[in-house]
Design a protein around this motif. Sequence first.
Motif, PDB file in Angstrom:
ATOM      1  N   PHE A  92       0.824  -1.209   0.000  1.00 53.52           N
ATOM      2  CA  PHE A  92       0.000   0.000   0.000  1.00 53.52           C
ATOM      3  C   PHE A  92       0.855   1.255   0.000  1.00 53.52           C
ATOM      4  O   PHE A  92       1.969   1.271   0.542  1.00 53.52           O
ATOM      5  N   ASP A  93       0.303   2.350  -0.543  1.00 49.63           N
ATOM      6  CA  ASP A  93       0.880   3.659  -0.291  1.00 49.63           C
ATOM      7  C   ASP A  93       0.480   4.070   1.135  1.00 49.63           C
ATOM      8  O   ASP A  93      -0.389   3.461   1.769  1.00 49.63           O
ATOM      9  N   LEU A  94       1.157   5.103   1.652  1.00 48.28           N
ATOM     10  CA  LEU A  94       0.971   5.458   3.057  1.00 48.28           C
ATOM     11  C   LEU A  94      -0.472   5.806   3.411  1.00 48.28           C
ATOM     12  O   LEU A  94      -0.982   5.332   4.444  1.00 48.28           O
ATOM     13  N   PRO A  95      -1.201   6.605   2.624  1.00 44.70           N
ATOM     14  CA  PRO A  95      -2.595   6.881   3.002  1.00 44.70           C
ATOM     15  C   PRO A  95      -3.439   5.626   3.148  1.00 44.70           C
ATOM     16  O   PRO A  95      -4.224   5.498   4.094  1.00 44.70           O
ATOM     17  N   HIS A  96      -3.280   4.668   2.231  1.00 42.44           N
ATOM     18  CA  HIS A  96      -4.068   3.445   2.324  1.00 42.44           C
ATOM     19  C   HIS A  96      -3.566   2.550   3.468  1.00 42.44           C
ATOM     20  O   HIS A  96      -4.346   1.783   4.044  1.00 42.44           O
ATOM     21  N   GLN A  97      -2.276   2.604   3.778  1.00 45.90           N
ATOM     22  CA  GLN A  97      -1.780   1.892   4.959  1.00 45.90           C
ATOM     23  C   GLN A  97      -2.516   2.371   6.204  1.00 45.90           C
ATOM     24  O   GLN A  97      -3.010   1.562   7.012  1.00 45.90           O
ATOM     25  N   LEU A  98      -2.595   3.682   6.362  1.00 44.42           N
ATOM     26  CA  LEU A  98      -3.227   4.247   7.555  1.00 44.42           C
ATOM     27  C   LEU A  98      -4.726   3.945   7.580  1.00 44.42           C
ATOM     28  O   LEU A  98      -5.289   3.630   8.641  1.00 44.42           O
ATOM     29  N   GLU A  99      -5.370   4.019   6.412  1.00 46.69           N
ATOM     30  CA  GLU A  99      -6.804   3.726   6.364  1.00 46.69           C
ATOM     31  C   GLU A  99      -7.082   2.285   6.782  1.00 46.69           C
ATOM     32  O   GLU A  99      -8.015   2.015   7.556  1.00 46.69           O
ATOM     33  N   LEU A 100      -6.287   1.351   6.267  1.00 52.11           N
ATOM     34  CA  LEU A 100      -6.520  -0.051   6.607  1.00 52.11           C
ATOM     35  C   LEU A 100      -6.213  -0.317   8.076  1.00 52.11           C
ATOM     36  O   LEU A 100      -6.969  -1.017   8.757  1.00 52.11           O
ATOM     37  N   LEU A 101      -5.135   0.257   8.581  1.00 54.66           N
ATOM     38  CA  LEU A 101      -4.806   0.041   9.991  1.00 54.66           C
ATOM     39  C   LEU A 101      -5.852   0.676  10.901  1.00 54.66           C
ATOM     40  O   LEU A 101      -6.170   0.124  11.959  1.00 54.66           O
ATOM     41  N   ASP A 102      -6.399   1.818  10.509  1.00 54.74           N
ATOM     42  CA  ASP A 102      -7.514   2.403  11.264  1.00 54.74           C
ATOM     43  C   ASP A 102      -8.693   1.427  11.304  1.00 54.74           C
ATOM     44  O   ASP A 102      -9.330   1.242  12.354  1.00 54.74           O
ATOM     45  N   LEU A 103      -8.981   0.819  10.152  1.00 53.46           N
ATOM     46  CA  LEU A 103     -10.089  -0.138  10.075  1.00 53.46           C
ATOM     47  C   LEU A 103      -9.821  -1.355  10.954  1.00 53.46           C
ATOM     48  O   LEU A 103     -10.705  -1.796  11.708  1.00 53.46           O
ATOM     49  N   LEU A 104      -8.606  -1.922  10.893  1.00 55.99           N
ATOM     50  CA  LEU A 104      -8.288  -3.092  11.713  1.00 55.99           C
ATOM     51  C   LEU A 104      -8.343  -2.754  13.199  1.00 55.99           C
ATOM     52  O   LEU A 104      -8.816  -3.566  14.010  1.00 55.99           O
ATOM     53  N   ALA A 105      -7.866  -1.568  13.563  1.00 52.76           N
ATOM     54  CA  ALA A 105      -7.923  -1.160  14.967  1.00 52.76           C
ATOM     55  C   ALA A 105      -9.367  -1.010  15.429  1.00 52.76           C
ATOM     56  O   ALA A 105      -9.714  -1.384  16.562  1.00 52.76           O
ATOM     57  N   GLU A 106     -10.226  -0.476  14.558  1.00 53.76           N
ATOM     58  CA  GLU A 106     -11.635  -0.328  14.911  1.00 53.76           C
ATOM     59  C   GLU A 106     -12.305  -1.699  15.050  1.00 53.76           C
ATOM     60  O   GLU A 106     -13.120  -1.910  15.961  1.00 53.76           O
ATOM     61  N   LEU A 107     -11.964  -2.640  14.174  1.00 59.45           N
ATOM     62  CA  LEU A 107     -12.507  -3.992  14.306  1.00 59.45           C
ATOM     63  C   LEU A 107     -12.087  -4.620  15.633  1.00 59.45           C
ATOM     64  O   LEU A 107     -12.886  -5.297  16.290  1.00 59.45           O
ATOM     65  N   ALA A 108     -10.839  -4.403  16.025  1.00 62.10           N
ATOM     66  CA  ALA A 108     -10.386  -4.925  17.314  1.00 62.10           C
ATOM     67  C   ALA A 108     -11.183  -4.295  18.456  1.00 62.10           C
ATOM     68  O   ALA A 108     -11.658  -5.001  19.355  1.00 62.10           O
ATOM     69  N   ARG A 109     -11.353  -2.984  18.408  1.00 59.41           N
ATOM     70  CA  ARG A 109     -12.104  -2.313  19.486  1.00 59.41           C
ATOM     71  C   ARG A 109     -13.549  -2.775  19.540  1.00 59.41           C
ATOM     72  O   ARG A 109     -14.172  -2.755  20.611  1.00 59.41           O
ATOM     73  N   SER A 110     -14.097  -3.201  18.395  1.00 58.95           N
ATOM     74  CA  SER A 110     -15.495  -3.641  18.371  1.00 58.95           C
ATOM     75  C   SER A 110     -15.667  -5.075  18.860  1.00 58.95           C
ATOM     76  O   SER A 110     -16.789  -5.575  18.907  1.00 58.95           O
ATOM     77  N   GLY A 111     -14.550  -5.753  19.208  1.00 56.68           N
ATOM     78  CA  GLY A 111     -14.660  -7.082  19.789  1.00 56.68           C
ATOM     79  C   GLY A 111     -14.082  -8.207  18.989  1.00 56.68           C
ATOM     80  O   GLY A 111     -14.228  -9.377  19.355  1.00 56.68           O
ATOM     81  N   HIS A 112     -13.404  -7.907  17.885  1.00 53.74           N
ATOM     82  CA  HIS A 112     -12.737  -8.948  17.098  1.00 53.74           C
ATOM     83  C   HIS A 112     -11.359  -9.271  17.676  1.00 53.74           C
ATOM     84  O   HIS A 112     -10.754  -8.461  18.380  1.00 53.74           O
ATOM     85  N   VAL A 113     -10.874 -10.449  17.354  1.00 56.05           N
ATOM     86  CA  VAL A 113      -9.460 -10.786  17.527  1.00 56.05           C
ATOM     87  C   VAL A 113      -8.770 -10.402  16.220  1.00 56.05           C
ATOM     88  O   VAL A 113      -9.140 -10.896  15.160  1.00 56.05           O
ATOM     89  N   VAL A 114      -7.783  -9.510  16.293  1.00 56.29           N
ATOM     90  CA  VAL A 114      -7.094  -9.045  15.086  1.00 56.29           C
ATOM     91  C   VAL A 114      -5.590  -9.182  15.297  1.00 56.29           C
ATOM     92  O   VAL A 114      -5.043  -8.684  16.281  1.00 56.29           O
ATOM     93  N   ALA A 115      -4.931  -9.873  14.374  1.00 56.77           N
ATOM     94  CA  ALA A 115      -3.468  -9.985  14.397  1.00 56.77           C
ATOM     95  C   ALA A 115      -2.949  -9.783  12.991  1.00 56.77           C
ATOM     96  O   ALA A 115      -3.577 -10.222  12.017  1.00 56.77           O
ATOM     97  N   LEU A 116      -1.826  -9.103  12.880  1.00 60.22           N
ATOM     98  CA  LEU A 116      -1.209  -8.870  11.580  1.00 60.22           C
ATOM     99  C   LEU A 116       0.297  -8.963  11.711  1.00 60.22           C
ATOM    100  O   LEU A 116       0.862  -8.700  12.770  1.00 60.22           O
TER     101      LEU A 116
END
Length: 264
Positions: free
Chosen positions: A173-197
């Motif tokens: 990814f380019d940097l903007p899309h890196q940040l967008e995806l990591l924001d999404l993964l962090a939000e999924l974790a906060r919503s109760g998912h198990v997230v590992a990368l």
Amino acid sequence: MVSVRLRAERLALRYRGGPSVLEDLDLDLSAGELVAVVGLNGAGKSTLLRALAGLLPAADGRVLLDGTAVHTLSAQARAQRIAFVPQALASLPPTTVERFVLGGRYAHLGFLRLPGPHDHATARAALAQTDVTRHAERPLAELSGGERQRVLVARALAQQAAVLLCDEPVAAFDLPHQLELLDLLAELARSGHVVALSTHDLNLASQYADRIAVLHEGRLLVADTPARALSPETVAHVWGRRLRVDRDDQGRPRITPARQPGAS
């Protein structure tokens, strides 16, 4: 969402006729946190994530999902609860982006049921979450590497699994899309998912992860908060002494090249 726990207990993996890839590894992943797996090439990051997803058999130890051994689950039952995002596809199916993402719903449909309105809506939502809606009708083979990686994440999101395991999801990814995806993964974790990368970017891991698991030569050195996992001693031991560890204004590690003697 019901609280979920994925645990590796004394996990060991070996390639047939070869040395150990992972040895005597214990790692606990719980709902509500994002865990980054870091280490040098060949440390076992991808192998660990595939083992946690039930895609590789353990030579010793086991992987438990809420107390059930992952290898005892059927492929469909496993896919309903664990979504795995690979670095890339071995081959590209001759299909459009939207149909490929819709394939993530088959974990819930089986072989006899056709996708319904809910399945199509879920797939479209996953396309929007990963910013690939405009590519929905394009053949998968026409996409760039970064676009294709976002489609892989979208397909995993369409599975609506409680566990999301991503093997270097932002590498292309380019940097903007890196940040967008990591924001999404962090939000999924906060919503109760198990997230590992897994990732090679220590600074992104430091900024986004609740815990960082450091692998070195097939063993888990530490799995702790970024400040503890990326200590100067651990960074020097694993990545060498040409890196400097500072702290940002929030106390998270910041890794930069160390200034060499005589450098201008």
